[in-house]
Design a protein around this motif. Structure first.
Motif, PDB file in Angstrom:
ATOM      1  N   ALA B 120     -16.417  35.837  -0.257  1.00 31.09           N
ATOM      2  CA  ALA B 120     -15.218  35.451  -1.426  1.00 31.09           C
ATOM      3  C   ALA B 120     -14.413  36.534  -1.470  1.00 31.09           C
ATOM      4  O   ALA B 120     -14.684  37.759  -1.207  1.00 31.09           O
ATOM      5  CB  ALA B 120     -16.055  35.554  -2.743  1.00 31.09           C
ATOM      6  N   GLN B 121     -13.218  36.363  -1.797  1.00 25.45           N
ATOM      7  CA  GLN B 121     -11.890  37.332  -2.028  1.00 25.45           C
ATOM      8  C   GLN B 121     -12.304  38.064  -3.400  1.00 25.45           C
ATOM      9  O   GLN B 121     -12.553  37.482  -4.377  1.00 25.45           O
ATOM     10  CB  GLN B 121     -10.529  36.631  -2.156  1.00 25.45           C
ATOM     11  N   ILE B 122     -12.265  39.152  -3.065  1.00 24.89           N
ATOM     12  CA  ILE B 122     -12.415  40.205  -4.454  1.00 24.89           C
ATOM     13  C   ILE B 122     -10.871  39.968  -5.096  1.00 24.89           C
ATOM     14  O   ILE B 122      -9.694  39.955  -4.483  1.00 24.89           O
ATOM     15  CB  ILE B 122     -12.442  41.727  -4.300  1.00 24.89           C
ATOM     16  N   PRO B 123     -10.969  39.368  -6.460  1.00 19.20           N
ATOM     17  CA  PRO B 123      -9.790  38.671  -7.011  1.00 19.20           C
ATOM     18  C   PRO B 123      -8.504  39.547  -6.995  1.00 19.20           C
ATOM     19  O   PRO B 123      -8.473  40.859  -7.187  1.00 19.20           O
ATOM     20  CB  PRO B 123     -10.164  38.702  -8.598  1.00 19.20           C
ATOM     21  N   ASN B 124      -7.553  38.981  -6.607  1.00 18.86           N
ATOM     22  CA  ASN B 124      -5.943  39.631  -6.511  1.00 18.86           C
ATOM     23  C   ASN B 124      -5.973  40.710  -5.550  1.00 18.86           C
ATOM     24  O   ASN B 124      -5.236  41.576  -5.750  1.00 18.86           O
ATOM     25  CB  ASN B 124      -5.786  40.239  -8.081  1.00 18.86           C
ATOM     26  N   SER B 125      -7.040  40.710  -4.644  1.00 15.97           N
ATOM     27  CA  SER B 125      -7.021  42.124  -3.760  1.00 15.97           C
ATOM     28  C   SER B 125      -6.984  41.532  -2.183  1.00 15.97           C
ATOM     29  O   SER B 125      -6.695  40.288  -1.954  1.00 15.97           O
ATOM     30  CB  SER B 125      -8.148  42.674  -3.833  1.00 15.97           C
ATOM     31  N   ASP B 126      -6.625  42.358  -1.394  1.00 17.01           N
ATOM     32  CA  ASP B 126      -6.642  42.494   0.099  1.00 17.01           C
ATOM     33  C   ASP B 126      -8.081  42.304   0.764  1.00 17.01           C
ATOM     34  O   ASP B 126      -7.979  42.725   1.873  1.00 17.01           O
ATOM     35  CB  ASP B 126      -5.772  43.140   0.805  1.00 17.01           C
ATOM     36  N   LEU B 127      -9.135  42.151  -0.110  1.00 18.63           N
ATOM     37  CA  LEU B 127     -10.457  42.350   0.299  1.00 18.63           C
ATOM     38  C   LEU B 127     -11.219  41.379   0.144  1.00 18.63           C
ATOM     39  O   LEU B 127     -11.159  40.432  -0.919  1.00 18.63           O
ATOM     40  CB  LEU B 127     -11.075  43.490  -0.475  1.00 18.63           C
ATOM     41  N   LEU B 128     -12.249  41.031   0.952  1.00 18.03           N
ATOM     42  CA  LEU B 128     -13.295  40.185   1.017  1.00 18.03           C
ATOM     43  C   LEU B 128     -14.772  40.927   0.953  1.00 18.03           C
ATOM     44  O   LEU B 128     -14.687  41.815   1.395  1.00 18.03           O
ATOM     45  CB  LEU B 128     -13.117  39.205   2.109  1.00 18.03           C
ATOM     46  N   LEU B 129     -15.498  40.207   0.134  1.00 15.93           N
ATOM     47  CA  LEU B 129     -17.088  40.577   0.234  1.00 15.93           C
ATOM     48  C   LEU B 129     -17.687  39.508   0.851  1.00 15.93           C
ATOM     49  O   LEU B 129     -17.751  38.304   0.653  1.00 15.93           O
ATOM     50  CB  LEU B 129     -17.472  40.783  -1.232  1.00 15.93           C
ATOM     51  N   LEU B 130     -18.517  40.079   1.995  1.00 15.05           N
ATOM     52  CA  LEU B 130     -19.263  39.169   2.751  1.00 15.05           C
ATOM     53  C   LEU B 130     -20.783  39.449   2.817  1.00 15.05           C
ATOM     54  O   LEU B 130     -20.877  40.672   2.999  1.00 15.05           O
ATOM     55  CB  LEU B 130     -18.683  39.052   4.083  1.00 15.05           C
ATOM     56  N   PHE B 131     -21.496  38.452   2.465  1.00 20.95           N
ATOM     57  CA  PHE B 131     -22.995  38.607   2.769  1.00 20.95           C
ATOM     58  C   PHE B 131     -23.789  37.839   3.745  1.00 20.95           C
ATOM     59  O   PHE B 131     -23.006  36.588   3.949  1.00 20.95           O
ATOM     60  CB  PHE B 131     -23.739  38.110   1.254  1.00 20.95           C
ATOM     61  N   TYR B 139     -28.708  29.020   0.118  1.00 17.07           N
ATOM     62  CA  TYR B 139     -27.217  29.102  -0.124  1.00 17.07           C
ATOM     63  C   TYR B 139     -27.026  29.274  -1.593  1.00 17.07           C
ATOM     64  O   TYR B 139     -26.185  30.133  -2.115  1.00 17.07           O
ATOM     65  CB  TYR B 139     -26.482  27.966   0.605  1.00 17.07           C
ATOM     66  N   GLY B 140     -27.576  28.386  -2.447  1.00 18.55           N
ATOM     67  CA  GLY B 140     -27.353  28.729  -3.858  1.00 18.55           C
ATOM     68  C   GLY B 140     -27.574  29.953  -4.244  1.00 18.55           C
ATOM     69  O   GLY B 140     -27.061  30.229  -5.229  1.00 18.55           O
ATOM     70  N   LEU B 141     -28.721  30.422  -3.704  1.00 19.03           N
ATOM     71  CA  LEU B 141     -28.936  32.117  -4.419  1.00 19.03           C
ATOM     72  C   LEU B 141     -27.943  32.989  -4.076  1.00 19.03           C
ATOM     73  O   LEU B 141     -27.520  33.944  -4.763  1.00 19.03           O
ATOM     74  CB  LEU B 141     -30.279  32.244  -4.126  1.00 19.03           C
ATOM     75  N   LEU B 142     -27.559  32.716  -2.870  1.00 21.32           N
ATOM     76  CA  LEU B 142     -26.548  33.814  -2.034  1.00 21.32           C
ATOM     77  C   LEU B 142     -25.340  33.643  -3.257  1.00 21.32           C
ATOM     78  O   LEU B 142     -24.554  34.607  -3.014  1.00 21.32           O
ATOM     79  CB  LEU B 142     -26.285  33.094  -0.480  1.00 21.32           C
ATOM     80  N   VAL B 143     -24.921  32.440  -3.547  1.00 22.44           N
ATOM     81  CA  VAL B 143     -23.881  32.245  -4.050  1.00 22.44           C
ATOM     82  C   VAL B 143     -23.898  33.043  -5.583  1.00 22.44           C
ATOM     83  O   VAL B 143     -22.996  33.814  -6.024  1.00 22.44           O
ATOM     84  CB  VAL B 143     -23.343  30.803  -4.385  1.00 22.44           C
ATOM     85  N   ILE B 144     -25.083  32.958  -6.203  1.00 28.21           N
ATOM     86  CA  ILE B 144     -25.236  33.363  -7.388  1.00 28.21           C
ATOM     87  C   ILE B 144     -25.155  35.065  -7.232  1.00 28.21           C
ATOM     88  O   ILE B 144     -24.451  35.838  -7.860  1.00 28.21           O
ATOM     89  CB  ILE B 144     -26.644  33.049  -8.030  1.00 28.21           C
ATOM     90  N   ILE B 146     -23.633  36.724  -4.980  1.00 21.03           N
ATOM     91  CA  ILE B 146     -22.256  37.424  -4.648  1.00 21.03           C
ATOM     92  C   ILE B 146     -21.300  37.212  -5.784  1.00 21.03           C
ATOM     93  O   ILE B 146     -20.383  38.126  -6.053  1.00 21.03           O
ATOM     94  CB  ILE B 146     -21.783  36.550  -3.266  1.00 21.03           C
ATOM     95  N   GLU B 147     -21.623  36.133  -6.550  1.00 21.35           N
ATOM     96  CA  GLU B 147     -20.679  36.277  -7.844  1.00 21.35           C
ATOM     97  C   GLU B 147     -21.141  37.349  -8.797  1.00 21.35           C
ATOM     98  O   GLU B 147     -20.120  37.913  -9.287  1.00 21.35           O
ATOM     99  CB  GLU B 147     -20.887  34.747  -8.573  1.00 21.35           C
ATOM    100  N   ARG B 148     -22.315  37.701  -8.857  1.00 19.10           N
ATOM    101  CA  ARG B 148     -22.699  38.784  -9.865  1.00 19.10           C
ATOM    102  C   ARG B 148     -22.297  40.263  -9.206  1.00 19.10           C
ATOM    103  O   ARG B 148     -21.783  41.212  -9.888  1.00 19.10           O
ATOM    104  CB  ARG B 148     -24.206  38.945  -9.883  1.00 19.10           C
ATOM    105  N   ALA B 149     -22.259  40.230  -7.766  1.00 12.51           N
ATOM    106  CA  ALA B 149     -21.748  41.415  -7.173  1.00 12.51           C
ATOM    107  C   ALA B 149     -20.267  41.428  -7.388  1.00 12.51           C
ATOM    108  O   ALA B 149     -19.732  42.703  -7.770  1.00 12.51           O
ATOM    109  CB  ALA B 149     -21.965  41.549  -5.677  1.00 12.51           C
ATOM    110  N   ILE B 150     -19.428  40.473  -7.203  1.00 12.95           N
ATOM    111  CA  ILE B 150     -17.992  40.463  -7.492  1.00 12.95           C
ATOM    112  C   ILE B 150     -17.484  40.890  -8.796  1.00 12.95           C
ATOM    113  O   ILE B 150     -16.799  41.898  -9.100  1.00 12.95           O
ATOM    114  CB  ILE B 150     -17.378  39.159  -7.203  1.00 12.95           C
ATOM    115  N   ARG B 151     -18.511  40.566  -9.876  1.00 14.12           N
ATOM    116  CA  ARG B 151     -18.306  40.740 -11.261  1.00 14.12           C
ATOM    117  C   ARG B 151     -18.349  42.522 -11.628  1.00 14.12           C
ATOM    118  O   ARG B 151     -17.715  42.979 -12.216  1.00 14.12           O
ATOM    119  CB  ARG B 151     -19.211  39.928 -12.280  1.00 14.12           C
ATOM    120  N   GLU B 152     -19.288  43.094 -10.600  1.00 16.00           N
ATOM    121  CA  GLU B 152     -19.229  44.547 -10.793  1.00 16.00           C
ATOM    122  C   GLU B 152     -18.300  45.260 -10.022  1.00 16.00           C
ATOM    123  O   GLU B 152     -18.135  46.456 -10.155  1.00 16.00           O
ATOM    124  CB  GLU B 152     -20.602  44.744 -10.118  1.00 16.00           C
TER     125      GLU B 152
END
Lengths: 40, 162, 72
Positions: B120-131, B139-144, B146-152
């Motif tokens: 996922a792209q870190i909002p409004n940035s030039d960075l992506l977070l990849l797991f 997959y469903g758990l991976l999505v949960i 990464i979403e929590r990680a991005i919130r941090e």
């Protein structure tokens, strides 16, 4: 009719659903060691 | 002007590797294989963490492992770019639009040989977070996760390169 | 495992609104393909449903975009 021995109650189902989601939520928490950026 | 705090970013990524152990249903996952911060511009790796702690440092195996990460990062970045620019048809079961603090981003899941990837792209940035995880990691758990990680990662919202 | 306290439970699958697995245990792990059908089952106003399979009864409960299927 379905034998009672194969059933689980709605309350049990609801509780299990809650427990799963609560565990996932708490284990998804990521600790941030400090600020991720520094000014320069 | 800001730059990445390398040590804190690295530790954060290491913290994202931890597996799940759900006692309520006796379900466990393995740790993530890798957690990578890469650039959305060219797929270059800014920071990464892996679970392969038993690989000796500066060994051939470590070099190969890092090269593999670079290759996977490039592949994912290309796929992500393609999907982001595909306004005609968005894949449904592998694309999750999310809103975080009024910022929008999308989480994508990809199958890479015998691995599961989630980016996922870190909002409004030039960075992506990849797991990257083993195929047994749902997959469903991976999505949960990464979403929590991005919130941090709000420190990195709006981060631009160069 | 807390779920085994109810020994009727043969397995579980939790899946999201995209039909992707969140967790699976017991017979649930071998019946992932059920998700397609289970995601189309009409739920009551509280989010519950039951589906009778060959030898298994599937109890469904959905809340917050996550559906839990419990096989008994």
């Amino acid at each position: 009719t379905t034998p009672d021995s194969t059933k689980i109650s709605k309350e049990q189902l609801k509780r299990l659903h809650s427990r799963i989601l609560d565990e996932i939520s708490s284990q998804s928490q990521v600790d941030k060691p400090g600020p991720l950026t520094v000014p320069f | 002007m800001v730059m990445l705090h390398s040590k804190n970013v690295k530790v954060f990524l290491e913290n994202t590797l931890k597996p799940y152990d759900l006692h309520s249903v006796d379900f466990k996952t393995s740790s993530l294989q890798s957690s990578i911060l890469l650039t959305a511009t060219n797929g270059g790796i800014m920071s990464f963490a892996t679970s392969n702690s038993d690989v000796p440092k500066n060994s051939i195996n470590e070099i190969n492992s890092v090269n593999n990460l670079k290759m996977m990062s490039l592949l994912v970045k290309d796929k992500w770019s393609e999907d982001e620019n595909n306004t005609v048809e968005q894949p449904t079961n592998s694309c999750y639009p999310v809103e975080i603090e009024s910022f929008k981003t999308k989480i994508y899941t990809y199958e890479m040989e015998d691995l599961h990837a989630c980016v996922a792209q870190i909002p409004n940035s030039d960075l992506l977070l990849l797991f990257i995880a083993e195929s047994t990691f749902p997959y469903g758990l991976l999505v949960i996760k990464i979403e929590r990680a991005i919130r941090e990662l709000s420190d990195l919202f709006g981060y631009r390169l160069g | 495992m807390e779920a085994e306290q109810n020994s009727n439970i043969k397995g579980t699958i939790a899946f999201d609104s995209h039909g992707n697995v969140i967790e699976s245990t017991g017979v649930g792990s071998t019946r992932i393909e059920d998700i397609c059908e289970l995601s189309r089952v009409a739920l009551d106003a509280e989010g519950f449903a039951q589906v009778q399979g060959d030898s298994l009864l599937v109890h469904l409960y959905k809340r917050d975009d996550v559906t839990l299927a419990v096989y008994t």
